[in-house]
Design a protein around this motif. Structure first.
Motif, PDB file in Angstrom:
ATOM      1  N   ASP A 354      -8.679 -35.111 -67.652  1.00 20.76           N
ATOM      2  CA  ASP A 354      -7.452 -35.146 -66.867  1.00 20.76           C
ATOM      3  C   ASP A 354      -7.453 -34.070 -65.789  1.00 20.76           C
ATOM      4  OD1 ASP A 354      -6.625 -37.238 -68.445  1.00 20.76           O
ATOM      5  OD2 ASP A 354      -5.282 -36.026 -69.694  1.00 20.76           O
ATOM      6  N   ILE A 355      -7.862 -32.868 -66.151  1.00 19.17           N
ATOM      7  CA  ILE A 355      -7.908 -31.765 -65.177  1.00 19.17           C
ATOM      8  C   ILE A 355      -8.969 -32.045 -64.119  1.00 19.17           C
ATOM      9  CG2 ILE A 355      -8.346 -29.288 -64.900  1.00 19.17           C
ATOM     10  CD1 ILE A 355      -7.385 -28.956 -67.825  1.00 19.17           C
ATOM     11  N   PHE A 356     -10.111 -32.540 -64.570  1.00 13.70           N
ATOM     12  CA  PHE A 356     -11.225 -32.838 -63.671  1.00 13.70           C
ATOM     13  C   PHE A 356     -10.835 -33.931 -62.673  1.00 13.70           C
ATOM     14  CE2 PHE A 356     -15.614 -34.586 -62.958  1.00 13.70           C
ATOM     15  CZ  PHE A 356     -16.240 -33.409 -62.564  1.00 13.70           C
ATOM     16  N   GLU A 357     -10.203 -34.976 -63.177  1.00 17.88           N
ATOM     17  CA  GLU A 357      -9.783 -36.071 -62.302  1.00 17.88           C
ATOM     18  C   GLU A 357      -8.746 -35.617 -61.282  1.00 17.88           C
ATOM     19  OE1 GLU A 357      -9.799 -40.434 -63.619  1.00 17.88           O
ATOM     20  OE2 GLU A 357      -9.077 -39.353 -65.387  1.00 17.88           O
ATOM     21  N   ALA A 358      -7.876 -34.730 -61.677  1.00 17.57           N
ATOM     22  CA  ALA A 358      -6.872 -34.224 -60.738  1.00 17.57           C
ATOM     23  C   ALA A 358      -7.558 -33.536 -59.562  1.00 17.57           C
ATOM     24  CB  ALA A 358      -5.915 -33.273 -61.450  1.00 17.57           C
ATOM     25  N   ALA A 359      -8.580 -32.744 -59.851  1.00 19.98           N
ATOM     26  CA  ALA A 359      -9.332 -32.076 -58.787  1.00 19.98           C
ATOM     27  C   ALA A 359     -10.059 -33.096 -57.918  1.00 19.98           C
ATOM     28  CB  ALA A 359     -10.330 -31.085 -59.393  1.00 19.98           C
ATOM     29  N   ALA A 360     -10.614 -34.135 -58.557  1.00 17.15           N
ATOM     30  CA  ALA A 360     -11.319 -35.170 -57.803  1.00 17.15           C
ATOM     31  C   ALA A 360     -10.356 -35.909 -56.872  1.00 17.15           C
ATOM     32  CB  ALA A 360     -11.993 -36.145 -58.764  1.00 17.15           C
ATOM     33  N   ARG A 361      -9.189 -36.256 -57.391  1.00 15.25           N
ATOM     34  CA  ARG A 361      -8.215 -36.982 -56.563  1.00 15.25           C
ATOM     35  C   ARG A 361      -7.770 -36.141 -55.377  1.00 15.25           C
ATOM     36  NH1 ARG A 361      -6.475 -39.043 -61.637  1.00 15.25           N
ATOM     37  NH2 ARG A 361      -5.060 -37.265 -61.901  1.00 15.25           N
ATOM     38  N   LYS A 362      -7.596 -34.859 -55.581  1.00  6.92           N
ATOM     39  CA  LYS A 362      -7.133 -33.980 -54.505  1.00  6.92           C
ATOM     40  C   LYS A 362      -8.084 -34.000 -53.324  1.00  6.92           C
ATOM     41  CE  LYS A 362      -5.999 -29.156 -53.465  1.00  6.92           C
ATOM     42  NZ  LYS A 362      -5.839 -27.780 -54.014  1.00  6.92           N
ATOM     43  N   HIS A 363      -9.373 -34.013 -53.596  1.00  8.98           N
ATOM     44  CA  HIS A 363     -10.353 -33.882 -52.522  1.00  8.98           C
ATOM     45  C   HIS A 363     -10.990 -35.211 -52.103  1.00  8.98           C
ATOM     46  CE1 HIS A 363     -10.312 -29.481 -52.486  1.00  8.98           C
ATOM     47  NE2 HIS A 363     -10.239 -29.549 -53.812  1.00  8.98           N
ATOM     48  N   LEU A 364     -10.972 -36.224 -52.968  1.00  7.39           N
ATOM     49  CA  LEU A 364     -11.671 -37.471 -52.663  1.00  7.39           C
ATOM     50  C   LEU A 364     -10.740 -38.645 -52.413  1.00  7.39           C
ATOM     51  CD1 LEU A 364     -14.612 -37.282 -55.259  1.00  7.39           C
ATOM     52  CD2 LEU A 364     -14.600 -36.549 -52.860  1.00  7.39           C
ATOM     53  N   ASP A 365      -9.440 -38.395 -52.382  1.00  2.00           N
ATOM     54  CA  ASP A 365      -8.483 -39.472 -52.132  1.00  2.00           C
ATOM     55  C   ASP A 365      -8.809 -40.161 -50.806  1.00  2.00           C
ATOM     56  OD1 ASP A 365      -6.199 -41.056 -52.615  1.00  2.00           O
ATOM     57  OD2 ASP A 365      -5.051 -39.841 -51.199  1.00  2.00           O
ATOM     58  N   GLY A 366      -8.961 -41.481 -50.865  1.00  2.57           N
ATOM     59  CA  GLY A 366      -9.302 -42.245 -49.671  1.00  2.57           C
ATOM     60  C   GLY A 366     -10.790 -42.337 -49.406  1.00  2.57           C
ATOM     61  N   LEU A 367     -11.574 -41.493 -50.072  1.00  2.38           N
ATOM     62  CA  LEU A 367     -13.016 -41.489 -49.866  1.00  2.38           C
ATOM     63  C   LEU A 367     -13.769 -42.146 -51.021  1.00  2.38           C
ATOM     64  CD1 LEU A 367     -13.524 -37.798 -48.605  1.00  2.38           C
ATOM     65  CD2 LEU A 367     -13.442 -39.885 -47.200  1.00  2.38           C
ATOM     66  N   ALA A 368     -13.164 -42.191 -52.192  1.00  2.00           N
ATOM     67  CA  ALA A 368     -13.883 -42.668 -53.380  1.00  2.00           C
ATOM     68  C   ALA A 368     -12.905 -43.255 -54.388  1.00  2.00           C
ATOM     69  CB  ALA A 368     -14.671 -41.519 -54.004  1.00  2.00           C
ATOM     70  N   LYS A 369     -13.451 -43.979 -55.354  1.00  2.00           N
ATOM     71  CA  LYS A 369     -12.664 -44.534 -56.452  1.00  2.00           C
ATOM     72  C   LYS A 369     -13.527 -44.518 -57.706  1.00  2.00           C
ATOM     73  CE  LYS A 369     -14.032 -49.289 -55.300  1.00  2.00           C
ATOM     74  NZ  LYS A 369     -13.571 -50.653 -54.960  1.00  2.00           N
ATOM     75  N   TRP A 370     -12.874 -44.664 -58.864  1.00  2.00           N
ATOM     76  CA  TRP A 370     -13.591 -44.677 -60.129  1.00  2.00           C
ATOM     77  C   TRP A 370     -12.687 -45.222 -61.224  1.00  2.00           C
ATOM     78  CZ3 TRP A 370     -12.103 -40.283 -57.513  1.00  2.00           C
ATOM     79  CH2 TRP A 370     -11.081 -39.528 -58.107  1.00  2.00           C
ATOM     80  N   VAL A 371     -13.308 -45.633 -62.339  1.00  3.75           N
ATOM     81  CA  VAL A 371     -12.583 -46.033 -63.536  1.00  3.75           C
ATOM     82  C   VAL A 371     -12.367 -44.794 -64.386  1.00  3.75           C
ATOM     83  CG1 VAL A 371     -12.694 -47.380 -65.671  1.00  3.75           C
ATOM     84  CG2 VAL A 371     -13.524 -48.368 -63.522  1.00  3.75           C
ATOM     85  N   SER A 372     -11.119 -44.529 -64.762  1.00  7.02           N
ATOM     86  CA  SER A 372     -10.848 -43.377 -65.620  1.00  7.02           C
ATOM     87  C   SER A 372     -11.388 -43.663 -67.015  1.00  7.02           C
ATOM     88  CB  SER A 372      -9.342 -43.106 -65.692  1.00  7.02           C
ATOM     89  OG  SER A 372      -9.085 -41.952 -66.478  1.00  7.02           O
ATOM     90  N   PRO A 373     -12.356 -42.879 -67.502  1.00  6.14           N
ATOM     91  CA  PRO A 373     -12.994 -43.196 -68.777  1.00  6.14           C
ATOM     92  C   PRO A 373     -12.098 -42.872 -69.960  1.00  6.14           C
ATOM     93  CG  PRO A 373     -13.851 -41.118 -67.933  1.00  6.14           C
ATOM     94  CD  PRO A 373     -12.934 -41.665 -66.874  1.00  6.14           C
ATOM     95  N   VAL A 374     -12.111 -43.734 -70.965  1.00  4.88           N
ATOM     96  CA  VAL A 374     -11.354 -43.469 -72.191  1.00  4.88           C
ATOM     97  C   VAL A 374     -12.210 -42.719 -73.205  1.00  4.88           C
ATOM     98  CG1 VAL A 374      -9.867 -45.471 -71.872  1.00  4.88           C
ATOM     99  CG2 VAL A 374     -11.974 -45.702 -73.198  1.00  4.88           C
ATOM    100  N   ALA A 375     -13.488 -42.535 -72.906  1.00  8.32           N
ATOM    101  CA  ALA A 375     -14.391 -41.772 -73.769  1.00  8.32           C
ATOM    102  C   ALA A 375     -15.524 -41.263 -72.907  1.00  8.32           C
ATOM    103  CB  ALA A 375     -14.927 -42.642 -74.907  1.00  8.32           C
ATOM    104  N   GLY A 376     -16.330 -40.394 -73.485  1.00 14.30           N
ATOM    105  CA  GLY A 376     -17.454 -39.855 -72.742  1.00 14.30           C
ATOM    106  C   GLY A 376     -17.074 -38.606 -71.965  1.00 14.30           C
ATOM    107  N   MET A 377     -17.965 -38.216 -71.034  1.00 12.23           N
ATOM    108  CA  MET A 377     -17.790 -36.956 -70.320  1.00 12.23           C
ATOM    109  C   MET A 377     -18.226 -37.056 -68.854  1.00 12.23           C
ATOM    110  SD  MET A 377     -20.942 -34.919 -72.223  1.00 12.23           S
ATOM    111  CE  MET A 377     -20.039 -34.916 -73.774  1.00 12.23           C
ATOM    112  N   PHE A 378     -18.064 -38.271 -68.279  1.00 12.21           N
ATOM    113  CA  PHE A 378     -18.522 -38.489 -66.910  1.00 12.21           C
ATOM    114  C   PHE A 378     -17.499 -39.281 -66.107  1.00 12.21           C
ATOM    115  CE2 PHE A 378     -22.255 -38.723 -69.755  1.00 12.21           C
ATOM    116  CZ  PHE A 378     -22.935 -37.577 -69.324  1.00 12.21           C
TER     117      PHE A 378
END
Length: 456
Positions: A354-378
């Motif tokens: 959750d923390i990692f994705e928040a940082a990703a969204r802040k900087h990559l919004d409009g540039l990238a997309k991804w599926v939020s994983p329900v397990a794993g570490m990537f």
């Protein structure tokens, strides 16, 4: 070693259990029906048996005087006992000290059964029955030096050189070296947001050329797929199992967690009442320790026997000491304690995600997309919204120049095709400083590439 300690090991004097087909009907090795094998074993696995010294060990037992094994005398071992200082499980509890001594320590210090120590195999069989609702039957458990070791040996057990195999793509890149050594024809089955696509799988098989050998094995990571992060729903798994039944496929199910069920191993009996079509891999790397190098395979006994034959010839057995240490821990926790710990590990990574994705969204919004994983570490970050088609060039040039690295998506496709994706890990990175700064640098690299491409 008594016969019960390694029932999967045969000898020159007893019939191999692997001569039976998946449904338990005895069939000869290498039999061919309508141009295809009558089971999933490769020619090598169907014709190779544990022989020599290890082949005789199951005959040892009460009343038998044996001159067979060249085991070192335990009197020479410099260990009297090992004390394990255990942390509290993540779910709560107290610190505990557990002694590894007596007969278990003797077994841990000695050559052991190729399939694994009987104590931990019994514990894990009970775990699989508890978690997946599978009563004891035509399946068993074998130990390996991590699930990677078991998967490599399993590929040798079910594939002949040059055989086709269906691969969920993007796929865990660690399985590719063994398949390349086998010169396997790796057929890519692209995932969607729910992981392995049953529709795409059916399309490939329905249109398979009549003059080419049809694939009989499929590899998938159905929950928290590494790298895509996708997870298959129960219905999706049932849809895939229906395709498997139509085309008589074996599923190699690579699992990352005990937290999310039902698994293919649990669901298979709804489609295959006799079982025998799912070979499951579990690892202790993410739950206990990566360095302990322990994993276990669960599935059809004849395929596990093929794995055990490979183990006997390659490294005799998985570290008995690692098995004994893990067993003492698991015995102390009990099944419910272990599952509680596994759930807490999943929660731990979910908080980091959750923390990692928040940082990703802040900087990559409009540039990238991804599926939020329900397990794993990537996160499997798709940069196509920014116009990026080849992440390898971006990472090798612009990103590296900015001081940030990720794994280009190309590494996760057997064909090595260009990909707009990168895999980024949130398992150990500093979430407060490194993660935000890393995504800031990656965003700058994307903008640099866009300018180069004339997109900005």
């Amino acid at each position: 070693m008594s016969p019960s300690e390694d029932s999967a090991v045969s000898s020159p004097f007893v019939q191999s259990p692997k001569l039976g087909a998946m449904n338990g009907t005895p069939k000869p090795n290498g039999a061919v029906v309508n141009g295809q094998r009558n089971d999933f074993l490769s020619d090598r696995a169907a014709s190779t048996e544990i022989d020599g010294i290890r082949g005789l060990m199951p005959l040892e037992g009460p009343g038998i005087i044996t001159f067979v094994a060249g085991r070192p005398n335990p009197t020479t071992f410099p260990f009297d006992s090992i004390t394990l200082h255990m942390k509290p499980p993540l779910g709560g509890g107290e610190k505990r000290d557990v002694e590894l001594d007596g007969e278990l320590l003797d077994a841990a210090m000695q050559y052991g059964p190729s399939a694994g120590l009987p104590q931990i195999r019994k514990w894990l069989s009970d775990l699989q029955t508890h978690v997946h609702g599978r009563a004891p039957g035509n399946w068993a458990v074998s130990m390996g030096s991590g699930s990677q070791d078991l998967m490599s040996k399993a590929f040798h057990a079910v594939l002949n050189p040059g055989d086709p195999i269906l691969m969920e793509t993007p796929v865990y890149s660690g399985v590719l070296p063994t398949l390349r050594l086998l010169q396997a024809k790796m057929v890519e089955v692209d995932v969607d947001d729910e992981g392995l696509s049953a529709t795409r799988l059916e399309e490939i098989l329905a249109n398979w050329p009549a003059d080419q050998k049809r694939p009989r094995v499929i590899y998938s990571t159905p929950v928290g797929c590494n790298p895509s992060g996708c997870s298959a729903s129960k219905q999706r798994k049932l849809d895939v199992l229906a395709v498997m039944k139509k085309y008589d496929l074996l599923m190699m199910e690579d699992y990352l967690t005990q937290n999310l069920i039902p698994s293919y191993f649990e669901l298979e009996t709804q489609v295959f009442p006799e079982g025998g079509h799912v070979l499951r891999f579990d690892s202790f790397s993410k739950l206990l320790s990566a360095g302990i190098r322990l994993g276990f395979a669960t599935g059809p006994k004849d395929i596990l026997h093929g794995i055990d034959v490979n183990t006997a010839g390659a490294n005799l057995h998985t570290s008995a000491l690692s098995q004994a240490v893990a067993f003492k821990l698991l015995e102390a926790w009990g099944i419910e304690g272990f599952l509680s710990h596994a759930h807490c590990v999943a929660d731990f990574y979910a908080e980091r995600r959750d923390i990692f994705e928040a940082a990703a969204r802040k900087h990559l919004d409009g540039l990238a997309k991804w599926v939020s994983p329900v397990a794993g570490m990537f996160l499997w970050i798709d940069m196509s919204p920014a116009g990026i088609t080849d992440s390898y060039k971006l990472i090798r040039n612009e990103a590296f120049a900015k001081g940030v690295l990720a794994v280009p998506g190309q590494a996760f496709y057997p064909s090595g095709r260009p990909s707009p994706h990168v895999r980024v890990s949130f398992s150990v990175i500093d979430l407060e400083t490194e993660a935000p700064e890393g995504f800031r640098r990656l965003a700058e690299a994307i903008h640099d590439k866009r300018r180069e491409l004339g997109l900005e």
